[in-house]
Design an enzyme around this catalytic site. Structure first.
Site, mmCIF file in Angstrom:
data_model
loop_
_atom_site.group_PDB
_atom_site.id
_atom_site.type_symbol
_atom_site.label_atom_id
_atom_site.label_comp_id
_atom_site.label_asym_id
_atom_site.label_seq_id
_atom_site.Cartn_x
_atom_site.Cartn_y
_atom_site.Cartn_z
ATOM 1 N N SER A 54 0.808 -1.231 0.000
ATOM 2 C CA SER A 54 0.000 0.000 0.000
ATOM 3 C C SER A 54 0.832 1.268 0.000
ATOM 4 C CB SER A 54 -0.895 0.050 1.248
ATOM 5 O OG SER A 54 -1.599 -1.127 1.414
ATOM 6 N N ASP A 84 -8.830 -6.900 11.151
ATOM 7 C CA ASP A 84 -9.106 -7.154 12.576
ATOM 8 C C ASP A 84 -8.144 -8.169 13.185
ATOM 9 O OD1 ASP A 84 -11.422 -5.441 12.797
ATOM 10 O OD2 ASP A 84 -12.420 -6.869 11.481
ATOM 11 N N THR A 85 -7.802 -9.211 12.414
ATOM 12 C CA THR A 85 -6.997 -10.295 12.992
ATOM 13 C C THR A 85 -5.509 -9.962 13.112
ATOM 14 O OG1 THR A 85 -6.931 -11.237 10.779
ATOM 15 C CG2 THR A 85 -8.525 -12.183 12.319
ATOM 16 N N GLN A 87 -4.609 -6.794 14.209
ATOM 17 C CA GLN A 87 -4.545 -5.600 15.067
ATOM 18 C C GLN A 87 -3.862 -5.864 16.405
ATOM 19 O OE1 GLN A 87 -8.386 -3.684 15.380
ATOM 20 N NE2 GLN A 87 -8.563 -3.411 13.165
ATOM 21 N N HIS A 109 -13.947 -0.635 13.874
ATOM 22 C CA HIS A 109 -14.817 -1.774 14.209
ATOM 23 C C HIS A 109 -14.377 -2.230 15.609
ATOM 24 C CE1 HIS A 109 -17.082 -5.450 13.936
ATOM 25 N NE2 HIS A 109 -16.084 -6.232 13.553
ATOM 26 N N ASP A 192 -22.723 -5.686 13.877
ATOM 27 C CA ASP A 192 -21.985 -5.660 12.601
ATOM 28 C C ASP A 192 -21.701 -7.082 12.122
ATOM 29 O OD1 ASP A 192 -20.374 -3.779 10.691
ATOM 30 O OD2 ASP A 192 -19.012 -5.414 11.164
ATOM 31 N N GLU A 196 -23.364 -8.752 8.714
ATOM 32 C CA GLU A 196 -22.585 -9.198 7.541
ATOM 33 C C GLU A 196 -22.680 -10.704 7.327
ATOM 34 O OE1 GLU A 196 -19.065 -7.212 8.800
ATOM 35 O OE2 GLU A 196 -18.143 -8.963 9.713
ATOM 36 N N GLU A 232 -31.265 -7.573 -11.044
ATOM 37 C CA GLU A 232 -32.455 -6.832 -10.645
ATOM 38 C C GLU A 232 -32.513 -6.574 -9.131
ATOM 39 O OE1 GLU A 232 -37.121 -7.004 -11.785
ATOM 40 O OE2 GLU A 232 -35.873 -8.471 -12.810
ATOM 41 N N SER A 253 -45.392 -5.172 -9.118
ATOM 42 C CA SER A 253 -46.754 -5.540 -9.536
ATOM 43 C C SER A 253 -47.466 -6.281 -8.407
ATOM 44 C CB SER A 253 -46.675 -6.462 -10.762
ATOM 45 O OG SER A 253 -46.072 -7.696 -10.372
HETATM 46 N N1 NDP Z 1 -13.841 -2.950 4.594
HETATM 47 C C1 NDP Z 1 -14.760 -2.119 5.065
HETATM 48 O O1 NDP Z 1 -15.395 -1.410 4.305
HETATM 49 C C2 NDP Z 1 -15.038 -1.989 6.529
HETATM 50 C C3 NDP Z 1 -14.058 -2.259 7.449
HETATM 51 N N2 NDP Z 1 -14.265 -1.943 8.769
HETATM 52 C C4 NDP Z 1 -13.186 -2.185 9.715
HETATM 53 O O2 NDP Z 1 -12.072 -1.351 9.362
HETATM 54 C C5 NDP Z 1 -10.859 -2.018 9.694
HETATM 55 C C6 NDP Z 1 -9.990 -2.128 8.454
HETATM 56 O O3 NDP Z 1 -10.643 -2.979 7.535
HETATM 57 P P1 NDP Z 1 -10.339 -2.896 5.969
HETATM 58 O O4 NDP Z 1 -10.264 -1.467 5.550
HETATM 59 O O5 NDP Z 1 -11.303 -3.820 5.319
HETATM 60 O O6 NDP Z 1 -8.876 -3.519 5.936
HETATM 61 P P2 NDP Z 1 -8.024 -3.905 4.658
HETATM 62 O O7 NDP Z 1 -7.900 -5.383 4.578
HETATM 63 O O8 NDP Z 1 -8.503 -3.195 3.445
HETATM 64 O O9 NDP Z 1 -6.615 -3.304 5.136
HETATM 65 C C7 NDP Z 1 -5.505 -3.518 4.415
HETATM 66 C C8 NDP Z 1 -4.443 -2.520 4.859
HETATM 67 O O10 NDP Z 1 -3.866 -2.926 6.097
HETATM 68 C C9 NDP Z 1 -2.454 -3.047 5.892
HETATM 69 N N3 NDP Z 1 -1.905 -4.052 6.789
HETATM 70 C C10 NDP Z 1 -2.189 -5.371 6.825
HETATM 71 N N4 NDP Z 1 -1.493 -5.963 7.803
HETATM 72 C C11 NDP Z 1 -0.752 -4.973 8.389
HETATM 73 C C12 NDP Z 1 0.176 -4.945 9.444
HETATM 74 N N5 NDP Z 1 0.480 -6.057 10.138
HETATM 75 N N6 NDP Z 1 0.773 -3.761 9.762
HETATM 76 C C13 NDP Z 1 0.453 -2.627 9.098
HETATM 77 N N7 NDP Z 1 -0.413 -2.594 8.089
HETATM 78 C C14 NDP Z 1 -1.004 -3.758 7.737
HETATM 79 C C15 NDP Z 1 -2.318 -3.433 4.438
HETATM 80 O O11 NDP Z 1 -1.023 -3.211 3.992
HETATM 81 P P3 NDP Z 1 -0.415 -4.064 2.736
HETATM 82 O O12 NDP Z 1 -0.863 -3.364 1.515
HETATM 83 O O13 NDP Z 1 1.040 -3.993 2.947
HETATM 84 O O14 NDP Z 1 -0.989 -5.455 2.877
HETATM 85 C C16 NDP Z 1 -3.345 -2.492 3.832
HETATM 86 O O15 NDP Z 1 -2.838 -1.171 3.747
HETATM 87 C C17 NDP Z 1 -11.257 -3.370 10.288
HETATM 88 O O16 NDP Z 1 -11.357 -3.183 11.682
HETATM 89 C C18 NDP Z 1 -12.650 -3.610 9.694
HETATM 90 O O17 NDP Z 1 -13.479 -4.457 10.462
HETATM 91 C C19 NDP Z 1 -15.407 -1.349 9.216
HETATM 92 C C20 NDP Z 1 -16.422 -1.073 8.340
HETATM 93 C C21 NDP Z 1 -16.348 -1.464 6.962
HETATM 94 C C1 LIG Z 2 -20.999 -5.304 5.629
HETATM 95 C C2 LIG Z 2 -19.559 -5.574 5.794
HETATM 96 C C3 LIG Z 2 -18.827 -4.635 6.732
HETATM 97 O O1 LIG Z 2 -19.304 -4.790 8.053
HETATM 98 C C4 LIG Z 2 -19.138 -3.239 6.287
HETATM 99 C C5 LIG Z 2 -18.723 -2.779 4.956
HETATM 100 O O2 LIG Z 2 -19.804 -2.536 7.008
HETATM 101 C C6 LIG Z 2 -17.365 -4.998 6.683
HETATM 102 O O3 LIG Z 2 -16.859 -5.488 7.712
HETATM 103 O O4 LIG Z 2 -16.725 -4.833 5.629
HETATM 104 MG MG MG Z 3 -20.384 -3.230 8.763
HETATM 105 MG MG MG Z 4 -17.901 -5.603 9.443
#
Ligand code: NDP
Ligand SMILES: CC[C@](O)(C(C)=O)C(=O)O
Ligand code: MG
Ligand code: MG
Length: 336
Positions: A54, A84-85, A87, A109, A192, A196, A232, A253
């Protein structure tokens, strides 16, 4: 009891503009938060490992990138937006050693706080700003002058102003344009995960696949099945989104309405409702969290389950059909 809702007038952007914000992660949520914070006049840096995929994306967007440890040390507010896993490990190794009294630890989250995977020191503020939508939609809505609704929760508040900081942050990413609901880490996490798993992602995907496969197995054209069971759906969901189920039933309808109200409960049966309760129980008692944290290590079963969802006739036909309808496609993101 109904939830408290906050809008733009309830939040002061100057609060977060006066803080140094580190966004750890530049994925779905991370790119949306950091770009919108920056566009809202907030000083923001991104925390990513050396060699992270990234990094170039964030740098191309003009953002300053440090390691997670450096970013955490620099910041007043640390928003954790990595999966999440990972963090808990990131927290233990890079964030905790760099926390000072009065810092704020923010989450998108509540998973790691709800299941005690992260325990912050008592002199650190802990809050959540959780947009209720995918990160790419959070950014797209912000750019379009709108916002995705969000939830805020405060778990620890030694500074006494954590809710104001969280609301200000939510305003900076467009959340208060749409409405920000006050909740708790427990409620956000459990609802949440339930949403999902049962309705939004798991339930909907299985419903679409089962409907499509039933029609194709009965000899109907896959293209016709695709239109009926997937394409649809968006049009129907748009009507539900805009005016509730009443709006949808009003607009279809009376043949669709009678067929739907008389047959829908044969699909979502008492057994389905019992299973929903069992799934909720697994979320509430931590069974799902334990299973997911263990599975996330090697992901062997996860990969098999993913393949079932992606390597199938529905997805092949869907791609072909969408290629014929370029107006349906929209790039998933402008920036990530
Ligand atoms: N996806 C969503 O729309 C939603 C997500 N959330 C919450 O938001 C949080 C983030 O989710 P999401 O955006 O989906 O996450 P992503 O899987 O999209 O995050 C990926 C990012 O995290 C980086 N990363 C992965 N491992 C590490 C690490 N060990 N150290 C530093 N950076 C790291 C990746 O870097 P690299 O490119 O190097 O792998 C990349 O920049 C979660 O808590 C999720 O539950 C809440 C609502 C909706
Ligand atoms: C519905 C999936 C979600 O909770 C979200 C986009 O809100 C997620 O964890 O990605
Ligand atoms: Mg959600
Ligand atoms: Mg979620």
């Amino acid at each position: 009891m109904s939830a408290e809702v906050f809008y733009d007038d309830d939040a002061d952007l100057a609060v977060i503009q006066g803080k140094k914000v580190a966004v750890l992660g530049y994925g779905s949520q991370g790119h949306a938060h950091s770009l919108s914070l920056r566009d809202s006049g907030v000083e923001v840096v991104i925390g990513l490992q050396e060699g992270s995929k990234s990094r170039p994306k964030a740098e191309e967007a003009g953002l300053k990138v440090l390691t997670p440890a450096e970013a955490a040390k620099w910041a007043d507010v640390i928003m954790i937006l990595v999966p999440d896993t990972v963090q808990a490990k990131l927290y233990a190794e890079e964030i905790a050693p760099n926390l000072s009294a009065g810092n704020s630890l923010f989450f998108g989250h509540g998973f790691n706080i709800r299941y005690d995977l992260i325990q912050a020191p008592a002199d650190v503020n802990v809050a959540m700003v959780a947009p209720k939508g995918p990160g790419h939609m959070v950014r797209r809505q912000f750019v379009d002058g709108k916002g995705v609704p969000a939830l805020v929760a405060v778990e620890q508040d030694p500074s006494g102003d954590t809710q104001a900081v969280a609301l200000s942050y939510a305003k900076a990413i467009g959340g208060t344009r749409a409405g920000v609901l006050k909740t708790t880490f427990k409620e956000e996490t459990e609802t949440d995960l339930f949403g999902e798993q049962v309705v939004l992602c798991g339930g909907t995907a299985e419903l679409i696949r089962a409907g499509f496969e039933t029609l194709v197995e009965a000899g109907y054209a896959p293209e016709a099945a695709y239109f009926e069971c997937l394409h649809e759906l968006k049009l129907i969901v748009d009507m539900i989104y805009e005016g509730g189920l009443t709006n949808m039933w009003y607009s279809v309808s009376d043949t669709a309405e009678y067929g739907g109200v008389s047959r829908g409960s044969r699909i979502i049966t008492d057994e389905t409702r019992k299973e929903m309760k069992r799934i909720l129980g697994e979320i509430q008692d931590g069974t799902f969290a334990k299973e997911w944290v263990a599975e996330s290590e090697k992901r062997e079963n996860f990969k098999k389950l993913q393949a079932v969802q992606t390597d199938n006739q529905l997805e092949e036909v869907g791609k072909k059909m969408r290629d014929l309808m370029p107006w349906v496609q929209r790039k998933i993101t402008e920036t990530a």
